[in-house]
Motif scaffolding. Structure first.
Motif, PDB file in Angstrom:
ATOM      1  N   GLU A 115       0.724  -1.339   0.109  1.00 13.94           N
ATOM      2  CA  GLU A 115       0.027   0.057   0.125  1.00 13.94           C
ATOM      3  C   GLU A 115       0.667   1.363  -0.117  1.00 13.94           C
ATOM      4  N   PRO A 116       0.467   2.447  -0.712  1.00 12.19           N
ATOM      5  CA  PRO A 116       1.201   3.567  -0.833  1.00 12.19           C
ATOM      6  C   PRO A 116       1.115   4.426   0.469  1.00 12.19           C
ATOM      7  N   VAL A 117       2.248   4.798   1.075  1.00 12.65           N
ATOM      8  CA  VAL A 117       2.458   5.727   2.169  1.00 12.65           C
ATOM      9  C   VAL A 117       3.170   7.132   1.667  1.00 12.65           C
ATOM     10  N   LYS A 118       2.552   8.042   1.850  1.00 13.01           N
ATOM     11  CA  LYS A 118       2.921   9.161   1.317  1.00 13.01           C
ATOM     12  C   LYS A 118       4.239   9.968   1.903  1.00 13.01           C
ATOM     13  N   VAL A 119       5.267  10.254   1.589  1.00  9.48           N
ATOM     14  CA  VAL A 119       6.313  10.866   2.513  1.00  9.48           C
ATOM     15  C   VAL A 119       6.928  12.128   1.778  1.00  9.48           C
ATOM     16  N   ILE A 120       6.599  13.139   2.683  1.00  8.08           N
ATOM     17  CA  ILE A 120       7.072  14.449   2.312  1.00  8.08           C
ATOM     18  C   ILE A 120       8.465  14.749   3.088  1.00  8.08           C
ATOM     19  N   LYS A 121       9.393  14.770   2.135  1.00  7.29           N
ATOM     20  CA  LYS A 121      10.582  14.790   2.575  1.00  7.29           C
ATOM     21  C   LYS A 121      11.120  16.454   3.056  1.00  7.29           C
ATOM     22  N   SER A 122      11.645  16.511   4.048  1.00  8.78           N
ATOM     23  CA  SER A 122      12.367  17.912   4.698  1.00  8.78           C
ATOM     24  C   SER A 122      13.439  18.425   3.993  1.00  8.78           C
ATOM     25  N   ILE A 123      14.289  17.686   3.294  1.00 13.13           N
ATOM     26  CA  ILE A 123      15.670  17.975   2.521  1.00 13.13           C
ATOM     27  C   ILE A 123      15.308  17.596   1.274  1.00 13.13           C
ATOM     28  N   PHE A 124      15.168  18.492   0.075  1.00 17.09           N
ATOM     29  CA  PHE A 124      14.817  18.299  -1.369  1.00 17.09           C
ATOM     30  C   PHE A 124      15.974  17.439  -1.803  1.00 17.09           C
ATOM     31  N   ASN A 172       0.419  -1.799  27.749  1.00 17.77           N
ATOM     32  CA  ASN A 172       1.720  -1.200  27.649  1.00 17.77           C
ATOM     33  C   ASN A 172       2.719  -1.743  28.536  1.00 17.77           C
ATOM     34  N   SER A 173       3.856  -1.238  28.533  1.00 17.86           N
ATOM     35  CA  SER A 173       4.932  -1.668  29.401  1.00 17.86           C
ATOM     36  C   SER A 173       4.574  -1.859  30.614  1.00 17.86           C
ATOM     37  N   SER A 174       3.937  -0.260  31.253  1.00 20.01           N
ATOM     38  CA  SER A 174       3.570  -0.188  32.444  1.00 20.01           C
ATOM     39  C   SER A 174       2.318  -0.969  33.097  1.00 20.01           C
ATOM     40  N   GLY A 175       1.731  -1.835  32.052  1.00 16.44           N
ATOM     41  CA  GLY A 175       0.528  -2.517  32.440  1.00 16.44           C
ATOM     42  C   GLY A 175      -0.878  -2.082  32.367  1.00 16.44           C
ATOM     43  N   SER A 176      -0.705  -0.942  31.738  1.00 16.20           N
ATOM     44  CA  SER A 176      -2.154   0.007  31.492  1.00 16.20           C
ATOM     45  C   SER A 176      -2.597  -0.048  30.105  1.00 16.20           C
ATOM     46  N   MET A 177      -3.885  -0.058  29.868  1.00 15.68           N
ATOM     47  CA  MET A 177      -4.576  -0.389  28.646  1.00 15.68           C
ATOM     48  C   MET A 177      -4.596   1.300  27.861  1.00 15.68           C
ATOM     49  N   VAL A 178      -3.955   1.376  26.878  1.00 14.00           N
ATOM     50  CA  VAL A 178      -3.890   2.492  26.083  1.00 14.00           C
ATOM     51  C   VAL A 178      -4.107   2.278  24.608  1.00 14.00           C
ATOM     52  N   ASP A 179      -4.154   3.406  23.785  1.00 10.88           N
ATOM     53  CA  ASP A 179      -4.666   3.416  22.509  1.00 10.88           C
ATOM     54  C   ASP A 179      -3.396   3.126  21.716  1.00 10.88           C
ATOM     55  N   TYR A 180      -3.270   2.270  20.888  1.00  8.80           N
ATOM     56  CA  TYR A 180      -2.369   1.926  20.202  1.00  8.80           C
ATOM     57  C   TYR A 180      -1.619   3.034  19.233  1.00  8.80           C
ATOM     58  N   SER A 181      -0.420   3.157  19.285  1.00  7.40           N
ATOM     59  CA  SER A 181       0.153   4.312  18.310  1.00  7.40           C
ATOM     60  C   SER A 181       1.698   3.997  18.259  1.00  7.40           C
ATOM     61  N   ASP A 182       2.146   4.635  17.254  1.00  4.21           N
ATOM     62  CA  ASP A 182       3.656   4.328  17.121  1.00  4.21           C
ATOM     63  C   ASP A 182       4.026   5.092  15.911  1.00  4.21           C
ATOM     64  N   PHE A 183       5.218   5.478  15.746  1.00  8.34           N
ATOM     65  CA  PHE A 183       5.716   6.049  14.596  1.00  8.34           C
ATOM     66  C   PHE A 183       7.063   5.569  14.060  1.00  8.34           C
ATOM     67  N   TRP A 184       7.240   5.628  12.698  1.00  3.97           N
ATOM     68  CA  TRP A 184       8.778   5.182  12.138  1.00  3.97           C
ATOM     69  C   TRP A 184       9.148   6.228  10.998  1.00  3.97           C
ATOM     70  N   THR A 185      10.534   6.350  11.018  1.00  8.04           N
ATOM     71  CA  THR A 185      11.206   6.837   9.952  1.00  8.04           C
ATOM     72  C   THR A 185      11.027   5.899   8.657  1.00  8.04           C
ATOM     73  N   THR A 186      10.279   6.743   7.764  1.00 15.17           N
ATOM     74  CA  THR A 186       9.797   5.957   6.436  1.00 15.17           C
ATOM     75  C   THR A 186      10.471   6.735   5.397  1.00 15.17           C
ATOM     76  N   TYR A 187      10.872   5.806   4.606  1.00 17.76           N
ATOM     77  CA  TYR A 187      11.932   6.156   3.468  1.00 17.76           C
ATOM     78  C   TYR A 187      11.095   6.190   1.944  1.00 17.76           C
ATOM     79  N   ILE A 188      11.402   7.055   1.100  1.00 22.36           N
ATOM     80  CA  ILE A 188      10.863   6.931  -0.259  1.00 22.36           C
ATOM     81  C   ILE A 188      11.593   5.951  -0.991  1.00 22.36           C
ATOM     82  N   GLY A 189      10.552   5.116  -1.683  1.00 21.32           N
ATOM     83  CA  GLY A 189      10.948   4.203  -2.522  1.00 21.32           C
ATOM     84  C   GLY A 189      11.239   2.915  -1.801  1.00 21.32           C
ATOM     85  N   ARG A 190      11.190   2.698  -0.543  1.00 22.22           N
ATOM     86  CA  ARG A 190      11.330   1.383   0.152  1.00 22.22           C
ATOM     87  C   ARG A 190      10.021   0.853   0.289  1.00 22.22           C
ATOM     88  N   ALA A 191      10.188  -0.549   0.186  1.00 25.08           N
ATOM     89  CA  ALA A 191       8.928  -1.532   0.561  1.00 25.08           C
ATOM     90  C   ALA A 191       9.138  -2.000   1.620  1.00 25.08           C
TER      91      ALA A 191
END
Length: 280
Positions: A200-209, A238-257
Protein backbone atom coordinates in the motif's frame (compact mmCIF):
# COMPACT_ATOMS: atom_id res chain seq x y z
CA UNK A 1 53.19 17.27 -35.11
CA UNK A 2 50.25 15.08 -36.15
CA UNK A 3 52.41 11.97 -35.89
CA UNK A 4 53.49 12.99 -32.39
CA UNK A 5 49.85 13.40 -31.28
CA UNK A 6 48.95 10.00 -32.73
CA UNK A 7 51.91 8.41 -30.98
CA UNK A 8 50.93 9.93 -27.61
CA UNK A 9 47.31 8.77 -28.04
CA UNK A 10 48.49 5.23 -28.79
CA UNK A 11 50.74 5.21 -25.71
CA UNK A 12 47.84 6.38 -23.48
CA UNK A 13 45.55 3.63 -24.80
CA UNK A 14 48.18 0.94 -24.21
CA UNK A 15 48.94 2.28 -20.73
CA UNK A 16 45.27 2.30 -19.71
CA UNK A 17 44.44 -1.15 -21.06
CA UNK A 18 46.07 -3.22 -18.26
CA UNK A 19 44.45 -1.03 -15.59
CA UNK A 20 41.02 -1.75 -17.02
CA UNK A 21 41.71 -5.48 -17.05
CA UNK A 22 42.65 -5.44 -13.36
CA UNK A 23 39.27 -4.01 -12.31
CA UNK A 24 36.79 -6.50 -13.70
CA UNK A 25 33.49 -6.27 -11.78
CA UNK A 26 32.15 -9.66 -10.74
CA UNK A 27 28.88 -10.44 -8.94
CA UNK A 28 29.16 -13.26 -6.41
CA UNK A 29 25.65 -14.65 -6.82
CA UNK A 30 23.98 -17.87 -7.86
CA UNK A 31 21.14 -17.75 -10.38
CA UNK A 32 17.84 -19.21 -9.20
CA UNK A 33 16.59 -22.09 -11.28
CA UNK A 34 13.37 -21.46 -13.16
CA UNK A 35 10.16 -22.18 -11.21
CA UNK A 36 11.94 -22.60 -7.86
CA UNK A 37 10.20 -21.57 -4.63
CA UNK A 38 11.89 -18.63 -2.87
CA UNK A 39 10.96 -17.90 0.72
CA UNK A 40 11.77 -15.89 3.83
CA UNK A 41 11.01 -17.49 7.21
CA UNK A 42 9.44 -15.35 9.97
CA UNK A 43 9.27 -16.46 13.62
CA UNK A 44 6.29 -14.80 15.36
CA UNK A 45 5.17 -17.19 18.08
CA UNK A 46 4.19 -14.87 21.00
CA UNK A 47 6.97 -15.77 23.42
CA UNK A 48 9.32 -13.61 25.46
CA UNK A 49 12.47 -12.43 23.75
CA UNK A 50 15.79 -13.95 24.75
CA UNK A 51 18.21 -16.76 24.04
CA UNK A 52 15.96 -19.41 25.61
CA UNK A 53 13.34 -18.93 22.89
CA UNK A 54 15.65 -18.41 19.92
CA UNK A 55 15.76 -21.01 17.15
CA UNK A 56 19.22 -22.51 16.70
CA UNK A 57 18.50 -24.86 13.81
CA UNK A 58 16.06 -24.79 10.88
CA UNK A 59 15.46 -27.79 8.65
CA UNK A 60 13.50 -27.67 5.40
CA UNK A 61 12.69 -31.08 3.91
CA UNK A 62 15.48 -32.59 6.04
CA UNK A 63 18.12 -30.11 4.89
CA UNK A 64 19.67 -27.66 7.39
CA UNK A 65 18.98 -24.09 6.25
CA UNK A 66 20.18 -22.32 9.41
CA UNK A 67 22.17 -23.29 12.49
CA UNK A 68 23.76 -21.67 15.54
CA UNK A 69 25.85 -19.45 13.24
CA UNK A 70 22.65 -17.96 11.81
CA UNK A 71 20.23 -17.91 14.77
CA UNK A 72 16.55 -17.13 14.19
CA UNK A 73 15.59 -14.87 17.08
CA UNK A 74 12.04 -14.12 18.24
CA UNK A 75 9.98 -11.73 16.09
CA UNK A 76 12.60 -11.89 13.37
CA UNK A 77 13.29 -13.49 10.01
CA UNK A 78 15.90 -15.36 8.00
CA UNK A 79 17.86 -15.32 5.77
CA UNK A 80 19.54 -12.42 7.55
CA UNK A 81 22.37 -10.19 6.47
CA UNK A 82 20.68 -7.91 3.97
CA UNK A 83 17.53 -6.84 2.15
CA UNK A 84 16.01 -9.02 -0.54
CA UNK A 85 17.57 -12.36 0.39
CA UNK A 86 15.58 -15.61 0.03
CA UNK A 87 16.04 -19.32 0.61
CA UNK A 88 15.18 -21.63 -2.29
CA UNK A 89 13.44 -24.99 -2.36
CA UNK A 90 11.49 -27.13 -4.77
CA UNK A 91 7.84 -26.06 -4.93
CA UNK A 92 5.21 -28.30 -3.37
CA UNK A 93 4.72 -29.96 0.01
CA UNK A 94 7.46 -28.74 2.37
CA UNK A 95 8.42 -30.04 5.80
CA UNK A 96 9.63 -27.42 8.28
CA UNK A 97 11.39 -28.19 11.58
CA UNK A 98 12.64 -25.69 14.17
CA UNK A 99 14.96 -26.47 17.06
CA UNK A 100 15.74 -24.49 20.20
CA UNK A 101 19.03 -24.71 22.11
CA UNK A 102 20.30 -28.20 22.89
CA UNK A 103 18.82 -29.52 19.63
CA UNK A 104 15.28 -29.54 21.10
CA UNK A 105 12.65 -29.95 18.39
CA UNK A 106 9.83 -27.43 19.02
CA UNK A 107 8.17 -27.24 15.60
CA UNK A 108 7.39 -29.90 13.01
CA UNK A 109 4.81 -28.85 10.44
CA UNK A 110 4.18 -28.87 6.71
CA UNK A 111 3.19 -26.18 4.24
CA UNK A 112 2.89 -25.79 0.49
CA UNK A 113 5.40 -23.57 -1.30
CA UNK A 114 4.80 -22.24 -4.79
CA UNK A 115 7.12 -20.99 -7.49
CA UNK A 116 8.26 -17.42 -6.89
CA UNK A 117 8.80 -15.35 -3.77
CA UNK A 118 6.80 -15.84 -0.56
CA UNK A 119 6.90 -15.11 3.18
CA UNK A 120 6.41 -18.03 5.59
CA UNK A 121 5.15 -17.11 9.09
CA UNK A 122 5.45 -19.48 12.06
CA UNK A 123 3.01 -18.11 14.65
CA UNK A 124 2.06 -21.19 16.73
CA UNK A 125 4.28 -24.18 17.55
CA UNK A 126 1.30 -26.53 17.04
CA UNK A 127 -0.06 -25.21 13.74
CA UNK A 128 1.14 -25.09 10.14
CA UNK A 129 2.72 -21.79 9.06
CA UNK A 130 0.84 -19.21 7.03
CA UNK A 131 2.35 -18.54 3.62
CA UNK A 132 1.93 -15.13 1.95
CA UNK A 133 2.74 -14.15 -1.59
CA UNK A 134 5.66 -11.73 -1.31
CA UNK A 135 4.14 -9.36 -3.88
CA UNK A 136 7.25 -9.21 -6.06
CA UNK A 137 7.95 -7.23 -8.21
CA UNK A 138 7.34 -4.42 -5.75
CA UNK A 139 5.46 -1.27 -6.84
CA UNK A 140 7.60 1.60 -8.00
CA UNK A 141 7.04 5.19 -9.08
CA UNK A 142 9.41 6.65 -11.66
CA UNK A 143 9.44 10.45 -11.70
CA UNK A 144 11.49 13.08 -13.48
CA UNK A 145 12.10 15.10 -10.32
CA UNK A 146 11.55 13.40 -6.96
CA UNK A 147 8.99 10.89 -5.72
CA UNK A 148 7.02 10.99 -2.46
CA UNK A 149 5.90 7.38 -2.04
CA UNK A 150 6.95 4.46 0.12
CA UNK A 151 5.14 1.12 0.31
CA UNK A 152 3.86 -0.72 3.40
CA UNK A 153 2.41 -4.22 3.81
CA UNK A 154 0.63 -4.71 7.16
CA UNK A 155 0.19 -8.13 8.83
CA UNK A 156 -2.14 -8.98 11.73
CA UNK A 157 -0.62 -11.59 14.09
CA UNK A 158 -2.11 -10.22 17.32
CA UNK A 159 -2.94 -12.54 20.22
CA UNK A 160 -5.34 -11.58 23.01
CA UNK A 161 -3.49 -13.72 25.55
CA UNK A 162 -1.61 -17.02 25.55
CA UNK A 163 -3.04 -19.46 22.96
CA UNK A 164 -5.89 -17.07 22.03
CA UNK A 165 -5.63 -15.27 18.70
CA UNK A 166 -7.54 -12.03 18.32
CA UNK A 167 -10.93 -12.04 16.64
CA UNK A 168 -10.64 -8.32 15.88
CA UNK A 169 -10.40 -6.99 12.36
CA UNK A 170 -7.86 -4.18 12.31
CA UNK A 171 -7.47 -1.14 10.08
CA UNK A 172 -3.92 0.20 9.92
CA UNK A 173 -3.74 3.97 9.38
CA UNK A 174 -1.04 6.60 8.94
CA UNK A 175 -0.82 10.35 8.81
CA UNK A 176 1.66 12.95 7.67
CA UNK A 177 1.57 16.13 9.75
CA UNK A 178 2.00 19.10 7.42
CA UNK A 179 0.62 22.38 8.67
CA UNK A 180 -3.09 21.94 9.30
CA UNK A 181 -3.30 18.61 7.45
CA UNK A 182 -3.48 15.84 10.06
CA UNK A 183 -5.92 13.47 8.36
CA UNK A 184 -5.56 9.73 9.00
CA UNK A 185 -5.27 7.60 5.84
CA UNK A 186 -6.02 3.88 5.57
CA UNK A 187 -3.18 1.51 4.75
CA UNK A 188 -5.14 -0.90 2.58
CA UNK A 189 -8.24 -2.65 3.89
CA UNK A 190 -8.97 -4.07 7.38
CA UNK A 191 -7.36 -7.46 8.05
CA UNK A 192 -8.23 -10.29 10.46
CA UNK A 193 -5.72 -12.51 12.25
CA UNK A 194 -3.34 -14.24 9.85
CA UNK A 195 -4.11 -11.81 7.03
CA UNK A 196 -2.15 -9.03 5.36
CA UNK A 197 -2.77 -6.06 3.12
CA UNK A 198 -1.14 -5.70 -0.27
CA UNK A 199 1.70 -3.27 -0.90
CA UNK A 200 0.00 0.00 0.00
CA UNK A 201 1.30 3.51 -0.84
CA UNK A 202 2.33 5.76 2.06
CA UNK A 203 3.08 9.38 1.26
CA UNK A 204 6.44 10.76 2.39
CA UNK A 205 7.03 14.52 2.39
CA UNK A 206 10.77 14.91 2.79
CA UNK A 207 12.20 17.97 4.50
CA UNK A 208 15.49 18.00 2.55
CA UNK A 209 14.89 18.33 -1.18
CA UNK A 210 18.29 17.14 -2.42
CA UNK A 211 18.22 13.81 -0.57
CA UNK A 212 16.94 10.26 -0.95
CA UNK A 213 13.98 11.38 1.13
CA UNK A 214 12.54 10.36 4.47
CA UNK A 215 10.05 11.59 7.04
CA UNK A 216 8.53 10.56 10.37
CA UNK A 217 5.18 8.86 9.77
CA UNK A 218 2.67 8.28 12.57
CA UNK A 219 0.57 5.08 12.69
CA UNK A 220 -2.45 3.83 14.63
CA UNK A 221 -4.90 0.91 14.57
CA UNK A 222 -8.70 1.03 14.45
CA UNK A 223 -11.08 -1.82 15.30
CA UNK A 224 -13.57 -2.54 12.51
CA UNK A 225 -16.91 -4.13 13.36
CA UNK A 226 -18.63 -6.95 11.44
CA UNK A 227 -20.80 -4.34 9.72
CA UNK A 228 -17.75 -2.39 8.57
CA UNK A 229 -18.12 0.41 11.13
CA UNK A 230 -15.18 2.00 12.96
CA UNK A 231 -15.32 0.87 16.60
CA UNK A 232 -12.54 3.16 17.80
CA UNK A 233 -8.85 2.83 18.53
CA UNK A 234 -7.36 -0.52 19.43
CA UNK A 235 -6.60 -0.77 23.13
CA UNK A 236 -3.38 -2.58 24.03
CA UNK A 237 -1.41 -3.21 27.20
CA UNK A 238 1.73 -1.10 27.52
CA UNK A 239 4.98 -1.81 29.37
CA UNK A 240 3.49 -0.31 32.56
CA UNK A 241 0.52 -2.66 32.51
CA UNK A 242 -2.04 0.00 31.50
CA UNK A 243 -4.45 -0.33 28.57
CA UNK A 244 -3.84 2.49 26.08
CA UNK A 245 -4.64 3.40 22.47
CA UNK A 246 -2.13 1.78 20.15
CA UNK A 247 0.12 4.27 18.36
CA UNK A 248 3.63 4.34 16.98
CA UNK A 249 5.85 6.24 14.57
CA UNK A 250 8.57 5.21 12.13
CA UNK A 251 11.11 6.89 9.93
CA UNK A 252 9.80 6.11 6.46
CA UNK A 253 11.91 6.32 3.29
CA UNK A 254 10.83 7.17 -0.24
CA UNK A 255 10.94 4.18 -2.57
CA UNK A 256 11.32 1.55 0.17
CA UNK A 257 8.93 -1.40 0.53
CA UNK A 258 8.52 -2.48 4.16
CA UNK A 259 6.67 -5.27 5.98
CA UNK A 260 4.89 -4.00 9.15
CA UNK A 261 4.12 -7.07 11.30
CA UNK A 262 1.85 -6.55 14.32
CA UNK A 263 2.35 -9.33 16.88
CA UNK A 264 2.49 -10.15 20.58
CA UNK A 265 -0.41 -10.11 23.07
CA UNK A 266 -3.00 -7.36 23.33
CA UNK A 267 -3.91 -7.76 27.00
CA UNK A 268 -1.00 -9.79 28.40
CA UNK A 269 2.76 -10.19 28.07
CA UNK A 270 4.76 -10.23 25.90
CA UNK A 271 3.05 -7.02 24.85
CA UNK A 272 2.16 -6.27 21.24
CA UNK A 273 4.08 -4.10 18.80
CA UNK A 274 4.92 -3.71 15.12
CA UNK A 275 8.19 -5.09 13.77
CA UNK A 276 9.65 -3.90 10.45
CA UNK A 277 11.37 -5.86 7.67
CA UNK A 278 12.50 -4.23 4.45
CA UNK A 279 11.65 -5.96 1.21
CA UNK A 280 13.41 -3.28 -0.83
Amino acid sequence: MKNLIRLLSFIMVVALAPACEKHVVEYNAQPVAENMAEFQLHYFVPVTTGAANNIYKVEVNGKVFADSTNTLSTYNAIPSGGVGRFFTANPGATGLKLYKGGNVLVYDQNCNLKSGKQNVFVYDFNKPPIVFDNGFPYPLNITQNTDSTSWVKFYNFLYEKADVTTDLKLQYQYRVITGTDTAWINVGKPVAFGEATGWEPVKVIKSIFNSSGYATIYYRLRVIGSNGSDQGSLKVRNSSGSMVDYSDFWTTYIGRACHHVFAGMRAATPISSVRLFYAR
